[in-house]
Design a protein around this motif. Structure first.
Motif, PDB file in Angstrom:
ATOM      1  N   UNK A  84       6.881 -24.437  13.273  1.00 34.30           N
ATOM      2  CA  UNK A  84       6.870 -26.090  13.427  1.00 34.30           C
ATOM      3  C   UNK A  84       7.131 -26.206  14.757  1.00 34.30           C
ATOM      4  N   UNK A  85       6.455 -27.373  15.292  1.00 32.97           N
ATOM      5  CA  UNK A  85       6.476 -27.745  16.680  1.00 32.97           C
ATOM      6  C   UNK A  85       7.923 -28.170  16.921  1.00 32.97           C
ATOM      7  N   UNK A  86       8.597 -28.713  16.013  1.00 28.19           N
ATOM      8  CA  UNK A  86       9.867 -29.253  16.307  1.00 28.19           C
ATOM      9  C   UNK A  86      10.872 -28.219  16.417  1.00 28.19           C
ATOM     10  N   UNK A 108      17.456 -23.833   5.672  1.00 27.39           N
ATOM     11  CA  UNK A 108      17.835 -25.021   6.121  1.00 27.39           C
ATOM     12  C   UNK A 108      16.368 -25.761   6.255  1.00 27.39           C
ATOM     13  N   UNK A 109      16.307 -27.202   5.948  1.00 21.15           N
ATOM     14  CA  UNK A 109      15.142 -27.743   6.141  1.00 21.15           C
ATOM     15  C   UNK A 109      14.296 -27.660   7.468  1.00 21.15           C
ATOM     16  N   UNK A 110      13.143 -28.262   7.572  1.00 21.91           N
ATOM     17  CA  UNK A 110      12.566 -28.309   8.845  1.00 21.91           C
ATOM     18  C   UNK A 110      13.270 -29.456   9.582  1.00 21.91           C
ATOM     19  N   UNK A 111      13.636 -30.324   9.048  1.00 23.46           N
ATOM     20  CA  UNK A 111      14.448 -31.665   9.626  1.00 23.46           C
ATOM     21  C   UNK A 111      15.620 -31.307  10.297  1.00 23.46           C
ATOM     22  N   UNK A 112      16.447 -30.694   9.372  1.00 26.76           N
ATOM     23  CA  UNK A 112      17.807 -30.151   9.890  1.00 26.76           C
ATOM     24  C   UNK A 112      17.779 -29.119  11.091  1.00 26.76           C
ATOM     25  N   UNK A 140      15.103 -29.035  13.088  1.00 25.61           N
ATOM     26  CA  UNK A 140      14.733 -29.822  14.309  1.00 25.61           C
ATOM     27  C   UNK A 140      15.968 -30.593  14.968  1.00 25.61           C
ATOM     28  N   UNK A 141      16.836 -30.730  14.089  1.00 28.45           N
ATOM     29  CA  UNK A 141      18.174 -31.644  14.848  1.00 28.45           C
ATOM     30  C   UNK A 141      18.974 -30.617  15.544  1.00 28.45           C
TER      31      UNK A 141
END
Ligand SMILES: NC(=O)c1ccc[n+]([C@@H]2O[C@H](COP(=O)([O-])OP(=O)(O)OC[C@H]3O[C@@H](n4cnc5c(N)ncnc54)[C@H](OP(=O)(O)O)[C@@H]3O)[C@@H](O)[C@H]2O)c1
Length: 330
Positions: free
Chosen positions: A105-107, A271-275, A277-278
Motif C-alpha cells: 500500500x502506498x500509505x 491490522x487494517x491498512x488505515x491503522x 498508515x497511521x
C-alpha cells in the motif's frame, strides 16, 4: 518491464531447508498500491513461524514470505498520488518481500531516512512499526520512565532500546549471553541482564531501588508473565508482542489490581491498512528525524543473497545473531 521474477518459495512449509528460489509472475499493484523493485528484504522471526506453518498469512496477503523491503517504485495504481515512479522507499508489506518485485500500500511506504542507504532502510519497517505502536506511541513521561526490554539483541529489542534512550528513558534489557549484553550496553542500555545467569526480577528491582519498572516489552511469555507482573511498578504497563515460550501459564492476578497495572499487546500484520498508515505517518513525523540525526540506527548482523534465504533462516533459528538478518535481492 519483466513479466516473471525470482522469489523464495516455502512450499508446504517445514525446516529452513524448504526455502528455494522459484520463478513466478510479477504481482500487480491493486488500488492504492505501488510495485517496488526490491533491493533488500528484512528477515523477521514471524517469517520463520510462517515458514514452519504456525503463522499463516492474513486473508488477501501474498503467500510469499517477507514483511519489509526497500527498493524503487516501478509502477503504481492510477489512484496513487503520494509517490512517483523512480522514488526510493522502504515499505511494510503484508507479505511478498522475499522476491524481486513486491506490492505495498502506498500509505505503508516511507522515504529512505536521510543519511541511510537502501540496506539500512529495509531493516526498519517491521521493527519500527511494531515497537513504536506497541510501546512509544503513548502519553507517558518517558524521561522519568524505566523500561525493561526482553530479547534485547533481537531486531525488535535493539529498536526498543534505542528509541527508549532517544526519548530519555532508563533502559534495562535481558539477553542470552555476555556478547549480547556488551552490545546492548554499547548502544545505550543502562543495564543488560544475562537471563541464563541472573534473575531478571531481582536485578531489575535492585536497579530501580525496589520500585519496579514502568514499562515491559515482552516476546517470551511462559513463566515471564508472572515475573513481569512482579517486576512492574505501580501503574506499570506490560506489552506482549509474542510468546516464544508459550502463551499459557498460571498467574497470580492480585498484583494487577494492587499496582493498577495494564496488560496489553498486539500483532502488526492483521491490522487494517488505515491503522498501519497511521503508524507510518507517526513514524515519519517523530522517528524518521531521529534516524536522520543518528540518535537511533538499524543494526545489521548479516546480509545473505536471496538464494541463501535458507541459511538466513537457519541463522535466525540459531539465535546467535545480534540485530537484523537481511536478504540482498538485486
Ligand atoms: N507482535 C508483532 O506485531 C510482532 C512483530 C514483529 C516481531 N514480533 C516478535 O518479536 C520477537 C522478536 O522478533 P525479531 O524478528 O526481532 O527476532 P529475532 O531477531 O530472531 O530475536 C529473537 C531473540 O529472542 C531471544 N529469545 C528469548 N527467548 C527465546 C526463546 N524461547 N526462543 C527463541 N528466542 C528467544 C533470542 O535471543 P537470546 O539469546 O537473548 O535468547 C533471540 O535472538 C519475535 O518473537 C517476533 O515474533 C512481533
Amino acid at each position: 518491464m519483466k513479466t516473471s521474477m525470482r522469489y523464495v518459495d516455502h512450499g508446504t512449509g517445514g525446516s529452513a531447508a524448504v526455502l528455494q528460489i522459484k520463478e513466478g509472475p510479477l504481482p500487480q499493484p491493486a488500488s492504492g498500491e505501488v510495485l517496488i523493485a526490491v533491493h533488500y528484504a528484512g528477515v523477521n522471526r514471524p517469517d520463520v513461524f510462517q515458514r514452519s506453518g504456525s503463522y499463516p498469512p492474513p486473508p488477501g496477503a501474498s503467500a510469499v514470505l517477507g514483511l519489509e523491503v526497500s527498493g524503487i517504485i516501478v509502477a503504481k495504481a492510477d489512484d496513487v498520488t503520494a509517490w512517483n515512479i523512480g522514488d526510493q522507499v522502504c515499505a511494510l508489506t503484508a507479505g511478498g518481500g522475499y522476491a524481486e518485485y513486491c506490492t505495498a500500500p502506498a500509505l505503508h511506504c516511507l522515504p529512505v531516512p536521510e543519511g541511510l542507504d537502501l540496506l539500512q532502510a529495509a531493516a526498519l519497517p517491521e521493527n519500527y512499526f511494531t515497537v513504536w505502536t506497541n510501546v512509544f506511541d503513548r502519553e507517558r513521561p518517558w524521561k522519568e520512565q524505566t523500561l525493561l526490554i526482553h530479547g534485547g539483541s533481537s531486531g525488535i529489542g535493539l529498536t526498543a532500546i534505542q528509541l527508549g534512550k532517544a526519548l530519555g528513558a532508563k533502559v534495562i534489557t535481558t539477553v542470552g549471553n555476555a556478547a549480547k549484553a556488551a552490545f546492548c550496553t554499547s548502544i545505550g542500555a543502562d543495564l543488560a541482564i544475562n537471563y541464563r545467569e541472573q534473575d531478571f526480577v531481582q536485578e531489575a528491582l535492585t536497579f530501580t531501588g525496589k520500585r519496579g519498572v514502568d514499562v515491559i516489552l515482552d516476546m517470551v511469555g511462559g513463566d515471564y508473565i508472572n515475573k513481569n507482573i512482579w517486576t512492574l511498578a505501580p501503574h506499570g504497563l506490560l506489552v506482549q508482542i509474542a510468546f516464544l515460550q508459550g502463551s499459557t501459564t498460571q498467574i497470580d492476578a492480585l498484583p494487577i489490581m494492587l499496582k493498577r497495572l495494564t496488560i496489553t499487546g498486539s500483532t502488526l500484520r492483521p491490522r487494517s491498512i488505515a491503522e498501519k498508515a497511521g503508524i507510518a505517518r507517526s513514524l515519519l513525523k517523530t522517528v524518521w528525524p531521529m534516524l536522520a540525526s543518528g540518535s537511533c540506527k538499524p543494526v545489521i548482523h548479516q546480509v545473505f543473497p536471496l538464494a541463501e534465504a535458507a541459511q538466513a533462516h537457519a541463522l535466525m533459528e540459531s539465535s546467535t545473531h545480534i540485530g537484523k538478518i537481511m536478504l540482498k535481492v538485486r
